[in-house]
Design a protein around this motif. Structure first.
Motif, PDB file in Angstrom:
ATOM      1  N   ILE A   1       0.001   2.717  -0.438  1.00 53.79           N
ATOM      2  CA  ILE A   1       1.307   2.670   0.226  1.00 53.79           C
ATOM      3  C   ILE A   1       1.758   1.217   0.253  1.00 53.79           C
ATOM      4  O   ILE A   1       1.167   0.381   0.943  1.00 53.79           O
ATOM      5  CB  ILE A   1       1.229   3.263   1.640  1.00 53.79           C
TER       6      ILE A   1
ATOM      7  N   SER B   1       7.562  -0.521   3.067  1.00 53.98           N
ATOM      8  CA  SER B   1       7.641  -0.479   4.523  1.00 53.98           C
ATOM      9  C   SER B   1       8.078   0.899   4.999  1.00 53.98           C
ATOM     10  O   SER B   1       8.760   1.634   4.273  1.00 53.98           O
ATOM     11  CB  SER B   1       8.627  -1.534   5.028  1.00 53.98           C
ATOM     12  N   PRO B   2       7.711   1.284   6.213  1.00 55.94           N
ATOM     13  CA  PRO B   2       8.059   2.610   6.732  1.00 55.94           C
ATOM     14  C   PRO B   2       9.494   2.658   7.243  1.00 55.94           C
ATOM     15  O   PRO B   2      10.164   1.629   7.351  1.00 55.94           O
ATOM     16  CB  PRO B   2       7.073   2.789   7.889  1.00 55.94           C
ATOM     17  N   TYR B   3       9.952   3.853   7.536  1.00 54.53           N
ATOM     18  CA  TYR B   3      11.214   4.124   8.208  1.00 54.53           C
ATOM     19  C   TYR B   3      12.458   3.932   7.341  1.00 54.53           C
ATOM     20  O   TYR B   3      13.344   4.782   7.340  1.00 54.53           O
ATOM     21  CB  TYR B   3      11.335   3.310   9.506  1.00 54.53           C
TER      22      TYR B   3
ATOM     23  N   GLU C   1      11.465   7.091   2.648  1.00 55.79           N
ATOM     24  CA  GLU C   1      10.523   8.174   2.920  1.00 55.79           C
ATOM     25  C   GLU C   1       9.181   7.953   2.232  1.00 55.79           C
ATOM     26  O   GLU C   1       8.281   8.782   2.342  1.00 55.79           O
ATOM     27  CB  GLU C   1      11.140   9.503   2.456  1.00 55.79           C
TER      28      GLU C   1
ATOM     29  N   ALA D   1       6.474   5.947   2.668  1.00 54.43           N
ATOM     30  CA  ALA D   1       5.233   5.899   3.446  1.00 54.43           C
ATOM     31  C   ALA D   1       4.912   7.259   4.057  1.00 54.43           C
ATOM     32  O   ALA D   1       3.782   7.753   3.942  1.00 54.43           O
ATOM     33  CB  ALA D   1       5.337   4.825   4.525  1.00 54.43           C
ATOM     34  N   TYR D   2       5.895   7.870   4.699  1.00 59.57           N
ATOM     35  CA  TYR D   2       5.668   9.182   5.310  1.00 59.57           C
ATOM     36  C   TYR D   2       5.311  10.220   4.237  1.00 59.57           C
ATOM     37  O   TYR D   2       4.388  11.008   4.411  1.00 59.57           O
ATOM     38  CB  TYR D   2       6.907   9.626   6.081  1.00 59.57           C
TER      39      TYR D   2
ATOM     40  N   GLY E   1       3.487  -2.125   2.781  1.00 58.96           N
ATOM     41  CA  GLY E   1       3.009  -0.925   3.444  1.00 58.96           C
ATOM     42  C   GLY E   1       2.296  -1.211   4.747  1.00 58.96           C
ATOM     43  O   GLY E   1       2.218  -0.331   5.630  1.00 58.96           O
TER      44      GLY E   1
ATOM     45  N   ALA F   1       3.622  -0.479   8.417  1.00 60.12           N
ATOM     46  CA  ALA F   1       3.445   0.794   9.102  1.00 60.12           C
ATOM     47  C   ALA F   1       2.373   0.710  10.177  1.00 60.12           C
ATOM     48  O   ALA F   1       2.290   1.588  11.048  1.00 60.12           O
ATOM     49  CB  ALA F   1       3.079   1.883   8.096  1.00 60.12           C
TER      50      ALA F   1
ATOM     51  N   ILE G   1       5.310   6.808  12.801  1.00 60.82           N
ATOM     52  CA  ILE G   1       4.355   6.976  11.704  1.00 60.82           C
ATOM     53  C   ILE G   1       2.925   6.683  12.149  1.00 60.82           C
ATOM     54  O   ILE G   1       1.971   7.251  11.612  1.00 60.82           O
ATOM     55  CB  ILE G   1       4.760   6.098  10.497  1.00 60.82           C
ATOM     56  N   GLN G   2       2.746   5.841  13.166  1.00 57.99           N
ATOM     57  CA  GLN G   2       1.388   5.583  13.644  1.00 57.99           C
ATOM     58  C   GLN G   2       0.806   6.814  14.348  1.00 57.99           C
ATOM     59  O   GLN G   2      -0.393   7.091  14.241  1.00 57.99           O
ATOM     60  CB  GLN G   2       1.373   4.366  14.559  1.00 57.99           C
TER      61      GLN G   2
END
Length: 417
Positions: free
Chosen positions: A298, A301-303, A306, A308-309, A333, A336, A352-353
């Motif tokens: 990964i 970056s998250p959010y 999509e 990472a999720y 990554g 996250a 995500i955590q």
């Protein structure tokens, strides 16, 4: 000789090349030290990079070119370039090629149509990986990006077309925005029609007595407005998709990942294990497994996207079906894993955590974070994420190259999100 290969099409940063470099150094010192005693390029390189698209610019960029020079100083490495994409982008690789004339290949071999074909070069190496070759051999492509906005959908189509020419059955797995490859009514003016190309691929496979299987994730399709109905027997029908496109539960896609054929993506790899039985295992499958392990990197970056999720959701699905799955957070990554995120009470968005902590309960899912990526960004991991183990470059190399316990196959898959 053990052979690994990587396919890269996205921009290759100096950070990405650095962890490749450090992993290779570990491999050659700890696993294959005899190769360092000989300076001639080996007849069958241990590592092969296939570069196309924006990844080719890294061969010209002074910052990344310097790291490539270090990697190429390990004689058992070669780079095969997509000549057509080099010309399209006006990229010159002569400086690097002069230093490593036998390790950088920028003229592609001939296809069955007697035309130079980078994709035929990729397929030929895949064929060498299948030992012994089987009449039912398949090749797969995992697509997560949408067509037209991204060139990777076209790459996938070209790869599968070349595989079909070489008498492989072909499979496409559409996930996240990759499901748009199968939308009905595509009619682009400035580019090849991806939907029609998939229909032609499906028809040609049938005429040759081969199979062309195209699977799309139902969850991703529903989220993107593909109206569907279920016949009650597991068959999902959509009026928004071309006929060969089969929208199914994600587990139907993961079923195909339990088999041992080569699967590539816009950024992916196939890594062979150099030994069996006596190798020190870094981690292990819950039970004996005949499915190739999957290592998911990964890197985004998250959010904001999509990626990472979606990567974690796919990893959970694989682990749930008994595939040893390793997830490594690195590059951007690792964002996250920092801080203590709080979702707005009125938001339907996810933390995500929290998702990572829930997913960590599966014994076939192992989670790691590359500490140099934290150090580069000056951030730290949330101390409550105890299921995510910190690793350095040696730990990354062990995950990539050591045979895990209870795994009874000779290679693993690498997917870069």
């Amino acid at each position: 000789m053990t052979s690994h290969f990587f396919f890269l099409s996205d921009p290759v940063t100096s950070e990405r090349l650095s962890w490749f470099e450090e992993s290779f150094k570990f491999y050659f010192i700890q696993i294959y030290p005899e190769s360092l005693m000989y300076r001639e390029t080996t007849k069958h390189p241990v590592f092969t990079f296939f570069l196309t698209g924006d990844a080719l610019a890294s061969l010209e960029n002074p910052e990344t070119q310097q790291i490539w020079s270090v990697i190429l100083s390990l004689s058992a490495v070669r780079i095969i370039c997509d000549r057509q994409e080099l010309d399209l982008r006006g990229i010159s690789i002569e400086q690097l090629k002069m230093k490593n004339p036998n390790q950088i290949i920028d003229q592609n071999g001939l296809s069955s149509h007697n035309q130079p074909s980078f994709w035929n070069d990729v397929v030929m190496l895949v064929r060498q990986q299948n030992r012994p070759p089987l009449p039912s051999d398949s090749i797969g492509w995992f697509q997560i990006e949408s067509p037209y906005m991204h060139r990777s959908a076209w790459y996938g189509l070209k790869f599968l077309s070349s595989a079909l020419e070489s008498r492989f059955s072909v499979e496409l797995y559409a996930y996240l925005d990759g499901i748009h490859m199968g939308h009905i009514g595509q009619s682009p003016i400035e580019s090849e029609n991806i939907g029609r190309g998939l229909e032609d691929l499906y028809d040609l496979a049938g005429k040759q007595g081969l199979t062309c299987q195209i699977l799309a994730c139902n969850h991703c399709a529903t989220a993107r407005g593909y109206s569907t109905w279920d016949d009650g027997k597991g068959v999902i029908i959509s009026t928004c998709a071309i006929k060969p496109f089969k929208i199914r539960d994600l587990n139907a896609m993961v079923d195909r990942f339990e088999h041992s054929h080569i699967i590539l993506s816009e950024n992916a790899g196939s890594i062979e294990f150099p030994w069996k039985g006596s190798a020190p295992s870094y981690d292990r499958s819950e039970q004996n497994s005949n499915s190739p392990p999957i290592t998911i990197l990964i890197t985004k970056s998250p959010y904001s996207t999509e990626h990472a999720y979606g990567a974690i959701a796919f990893a959970v699905a694989c682990a749930h079906q008994g595939i040893l799955t390793r997830v490594i957070f690195l590059e951007d990554g690792i964002y996250a894993l920092k801080g203590d995120p709080k979702a707005c009470p009125d938001s339907i968005g996810f933390n995500i955590q929290d998702y990572i902590n829930v997913a960590a309960g599966n014994e076939n899912l192992h989670l790691f974070a590359l500490t140099p990526s934290f150090q580069k960004r000056g951030v730290t991991k949330n101390k409550n994420l105890k299921a995510v183990l910190d690793i350095g470059y040696p730990g990354l190399a062990k995950i990539l190259f050591y045979l895990p316990g209870n795994v009874l196959v000779d290679h693993q898959r690498l997917l870069i999100f």
